[in-house]
Design a protein around this motif. Structure first.
Motif, short mmCIF file in Angstrom:
data_model
loop_
_atom_site.label_atom_id
_atom_site.label_comp_id
_atom_site.label_asym_id
_atom_site.label_seq_id
_atom_site.Cartn_x
_atom_site.Cartn_y
_atom_site.Cartn_z
N ALA A 257 -5.60 12.53 10.38
CA ALA A 257 -5.41 11.06 10.43
C ALA A 257 -4.71 9.79 9.69
CB ALA A 257 -7.28 11.43 10.45
N VAL B 184 0.01 -11.86 13.81
CA VAL B 184 -0.57 -10.95 12.41
C VAL B 184 -2.09 -11.58 13.67
CG1 VAL B 184 -2.03 -11.90 10.59
CG2 VAL B 184 0.60 -12.25 11.16
N TRP C 75 0.58 -1.53 -0.66
CA TRP C 75 -0.25 -0.16 -0.10
C TRP C 75 0.84 1.20 -0.14
CZ3 TRP C 75 0.47 -2.81 4.25
CH2 TRP C 75 1.35 -2.57 5.70
N ILE D 37 -4.53 -2.82 2.47
CA ILE D 37 -3.39 -2.99 3.74
C ILE D 37 -4.60 -4.40 4.51
CG2 ILE D 37 -4.27 -1.67 5.72
CD1 ILE D 37 -3.70 0.55 4.55
N ILE E 152 -5.33 -3.60 12.98
CA ILE E 152 -5.17 -2.47 12.50
C ILE E 152 -7.36 -2.76 11.20
CG2 ILE E 152 -5.22 -3.11 9.56
CD1 ILE E 152 -2.52 -3.92 10.56
N TRP F 79 -3.49 -7.10 2.88
CA TRP F 79 -1.85 -7.34 3.73
C TRP F 79 -2.45 -8.45 4.37
CZ3 TRP F 79 0.07 -5.30 7.98
CH2 TRP F 79 1.99 -5.92 8.29
N ILE F 80 -3.08 -7.87 5.71
CA ILE F 80 -3.27 -8.01 6.85
C ILE F 80 -3.95 -9.43 6.99
CG2 ILE F 80 -5.04 -6.45 8.16
CD1 ILE F 80 -2.27 -8.05 10.24
N ARG G 245 -2.54 -11.07 16.45
CA ARG G 245 -2.29 -9.66 17.52
C ARG G 245 -3.04 -8.40 16.34
NH1 ARG G 245 1.63 -10.71 20.21
NH2 ARG G 245 2.60 -8.88 18.49
N TRP G 246 -2.65 -8.17 15.29
CA TRP G 246 -2.47 -6.90 15.42
C TRP G 246 -4.05 -6.89 14.02
CZ3 TRP G 246 -0.53 -2.14 15.69
CH2 TRP G 246 0.77 -2.71 16.55
N VAL H 155 0.06 3.46 13.67
CA VAL H 155 -0.27 1.75 13.50
C VAL H 155 0.43 0.94 12.49
CG1 VAL H 155 -2.25 0.46 13.97
CG2 VAL H 155 -2.17 2.28 15.02
N CYS I 111 4.61 -8.66 12.00
CA CYS I 111 3.70 -9.57 11.15
C CYS I 111 5.51 -9.30 9.38
CB CYS I 111 2.95 -8.31 10.96
SG CYS I 111 2.24 -8.77 12.08
N PHE J 86 -10.37 5.73 10.99
CA PHE J 86 -9.45 7.21 9.72
C PHE J 86 -10.64 7.07 8.53
CE2 PHE J 86 -7.93 6.92 5.27
CZ PHE J 86 -7.19 8.07 5.24
N LEU K 144 -6.41 1.27 1.36
CA LEU K 144 -7.19 0.97 2.70
C LEU K 144 -7.60 -0.62 2.14
CD1 LEU K 144 -9.69 4.24 3.48
CD2 LEU K 144 -7.32 3.31 4.43
N ALA L 58 -7.94 0.71 13.10
CA ALA L 58 -7.09 2.06 12.84
C ALA L 58 -7.94 2.79 11.38
CB ALA L 58 -5.89 1.90 13.05
N VAL L 59 -8.60 1.52 10.61
CA VAL L 59 -8.89 2.28 9.85
C VAL L 59 -9.81 2.15 9.56
CG1 VAL L 59 -9.38 0.70 7.48
CG2 VAL L 59 -7.07 0.06 7.97
N LEU M 195 -3.05 6.07 11.69
CA LEU M 195 -2.77 5.06 10.02
C LEU M 195 -1.75 4.94 10.05
CD1 LEU M 195 -4.79 2.84 9.87
CD2 LEU M 195 -4.50 4.59 7.95
#
Lengths: 80, 211
Positions: free
Chosen positions: A57, B140, A4, B70, B147, B73-74, B142-143, A64, A72, B154, B67, B150-151, A61
């Motif tokens: 913002a 992964v 990204w 992201i 994430i 990705w996770i 945990r995050w 994080v 990871c 946002f 976005l 957070a997204v 983000l």
């Protein structure tokens, strides 16, 4: 692998904000009557705080995401 | 420079220039032509343009794509990568243990077990690789909700920003256009000979008021 990119959007927004400030300074040398002051107060003044809020913002983000990427990611030796 | 004065001067000069070619003997035709010139037939209204077309949504659409990346990705990339890495690490550990056993059996001398240092190191490396893969998978897990949160946070700001762009900023552009039209109308006004008081442009340009 991270794929990204939030930096391009941030750069576009910051560039636009910079152009806006320069243009505003030029306009203010020619237009500075009561009508301008009313317009400035109502329409122009909120622009910078709104853009700034968006930039903040994104920065939050990004913080994080950087931490998540560190935990990871597969960039260390032996992975990738 | 007073742009209105400049425009009036320019029109007056051009009018003098055009009139210098016109010699009309017929009284009625001459009056008609002079009236027409006075009405400004040969010099159109000034053209004022504001705001070249722009696409505020395009950059936000690009942001939406980022976005989604992201999220991908996770939720997928990292999860799949470390799950596979754990499988590979597990196989590598089994392989290393097998090689160590074989080495210990083949190199045994009487009652003395062979050192098999390289094979033991390989087993330790494989163990560390498996541990890392497990730790990463845990990270992964945990995050992922962090994430997501957070997204979501946002997205709320992005949504407010988008609404502001589509409403308040559009209103600002419309107000500017309205003031511009008021100015154009003002320029096209003919000043009555007895008019002394200047028109308050600030009042006329005020948003929401009819000029």
């Amino acid at each position: 692998m991270k794929d990204w990119d939030l930096n391009t959007f941030v750069a576009k927004l910051e560039m636009s904000l910079k152009k806006f400030r320069v243009t505003l300074a030029a306009v203010e040398t020619q237009w500075n009557d009561d009508a301008y002051r009313r317009y400035q107060e109502k329409h122009l003044a909120p622009i910078e705080p709104n853009v700034r809020k968006m930039l903040d913002a994104i920065a939050k983000l990004n913080e994080v995401l950087i931490a998540a990427e560190r935990d990871c990611g597969s960039e260390e030796k032996g992975y990738r | 420079m007073d742009v209105f004065e400049f425009r009036d001067g320019l029109v007056a000069d051009y009018a003098d220039y055009v009139k210098s070619f016109i010699q009309i003997r017929d009284e009625r035709i001459r009056r008609e032509v002079e009236d027409s010139l006075r009405r400004g037939s040969l010099w159109p209204e000034p053209l004022l343009q504001l705001n070249p077309s722009f696409a505020p949504g395009a950059a936000l659409d690009d942001l939406e794509i980022e976005l989604r990346r992201i999220d991908d990705w996770i939720h997928h990339d990292r999860k799949q990568y470390w799950t596979k890495e754990r499988e590979r690490a597990y196989e590598a550990l089994n392989q290393a243990r097998l090689q160590l056993q074989q080495a210990m059996l083949t190199r045994r001398v009487g009652d003395h077990a062979a050192a098999c240092i390289d094979e033991k190191r390989a087993v330790e490396r494989a163990k560390r690789r498996l541990e890392t893969a497990n730790e990463k998978l845990e990270a992964v897990r945990r995050w992922t909700p962090k994430i997501d949160r957070a997204v979501d946070d946002f997205q709320r700001v992005r949504s407010q920003f988008s609404i502001w762009l589509e409403t308040d900023l559009q209103r600002a552009a419309a107000a500017l256009n309205q003031m511009s039209e008021t100015l154009v109308n003002y320029i096209s006004l003919e000043t009555p000979p007895d008019a002394a008081a200047p028109i308050d442009l600030a009042e006329r340009g005020q948003e929401g008021e009819k000029p």
